[in-house]
Scaffold this active site. Structure first.
Site, short mmCIF file in Angstrom:
data_model
loop_
_atom_site.label_atom_id
_atom_site.label_comp_id
_atom_site.label_asym_id
_atom_site.label_seq_id
_atom_site.Cartn_x
_atom_site.Cartn_y
_atom_site.Cartn_z
N GLY A 1 0.91 -1.26 0.09
CA GLY A 1 -0.06 -0.28 0.24
C GLY A 1 0.99 1.00 -0.08
O GLY A 1 1.45 1.22 0.43
N SER A 2 0.95 2.38 -0.92
CA SER A 2 1.62 3.46 -1.81
C SER A 2 0.83 4.47 -1.98
O SER A 2 0.31 4.52 -2.35
CB SER A 2 3.23 2.40 -1.37
OG SER A 2 3.00 1.72 -2.42
N ARG A 3 1.91 4.82 -2.83
CA ARG A 3 1.43 6.17 -3.49
C ARG A 3 3.12 6.49 -4.43
O ARG A 3 3.93 6.46 -3.90
CB ARG A 3 1.30 7.24 -2.55
CG ARG A 3 0.89 8.62 -4.02
CD ARG A 3 0.82 9.29 -2.81
NE ARG A 3 1.08 10.82 -3.46
CZ ARG A 3 0.68 11.85 -2.31
NH1 ARG A 3 -0.19 12.01 -1.17
NH2 ARG A 3 0.72 13.64 -2.63
#
Length: 230
Positions: A187-189
């Site tokens: 989960g990240s960006r």
């Protein structure tokens, strides 16, 4: 494409250790109680799926900038690139792509060029969909020198669940468009800073495919693109 290839994707080597750990825990759960073991099977399959590394067909025309990540465009705004990249203190158009725990997390080079700078900075672990994540979260920033003399920046940002940013490249390395350069676990960006005067050809909420979705075009005179939800 065979039907099997639709569901079974290659796994990135980074995931082997984690799948092995999940599988070992699953075996232990079966010894405790069979229903718990089947829950472990589901989690092991999810772990494998998280680390999938599918083949992508990357457009190769000069001037195209492709998405570096799978996910959804969560922000499009002007912002100054991270100071550790050594770029001018000028606001550029930033396109943020949020990756949830079900997206493929292998990151790909948005445009062919030379890795001019790689800079890691520790930080916090706010929800990656929040604007302040770009400033406060753990991040790894890359500056690419493009053949046309312009520069483009990509920033890997850890999220609420992510605890490990992995970068496969080093300064001075030549990269092709769509080539794998890293991944972020769980989960990240990713933020992309476009050169001044280059408009994004994506809209807020649009689903992106790493290495395939065209994010911008240096040769296009089209303005910033708008979208509609149906």
């Amino acid at each position: 494409m065979r039907m099997r290839d639709t569901f079974i994707k290659p796994m990135h080597p980074e995931g082997r250790r984690f799948v092995g750990i999940f599988a070992a825990i699953t075996l232990a759960l079966f010894l405790v109680a069979e229903p718990l073991g089947w829950i472990g099977v589901g989690l092991t399959v999810w772990c494998y799926y998280f680390f999938r590394d599918p083949v992508r067909t990357t457009p190769t025309r000069d001037g195209l900038v492709v998405s570096p990540a799978d996910g959804v465009v969560s922000l499009i705004e002007r912002a100054v690139p991270p100071p550790e990249l050594g770029m001018p203190d000028t606001a550029l158009v930033r396109v943020s792509i949020f990756m949830n725990v079900f997206n493929c997390h292998v990151n790909r080079t948005p445009a062919a060029g030379t890795v001019a700078r790689v800079a890691y900075r520790p930080g916090k672990f706010f929800n990656a969909s929040l604007d302040k994540a770009s400033e406060d979260n753990e991040r790894n920033s890359l500056r690419f020198a493009l053949p046309n003399g312009q520069e483009l920046a990509v920033v890997q940002i850890a999220g609420l669940v992510a605890r490990r940013i992995v970068c496969f490249v080093s300064e001075g390395q030549q990269m092709r468009t769509g080539e794998r350069f890293g991944l972020i676990r769980f989960g990240s960006r990713l933020d992309v800073y476009l050169p001044d005067g280059v408009a994004p050809l994506v809209a807020l909420g649009q689903t992106m495919v790493a290495g395939e979705t065209v994010l911008a075009d240096f040769t296009s005179a089209e303005g910033a693109r708008l979208g509609r939800d149906d």
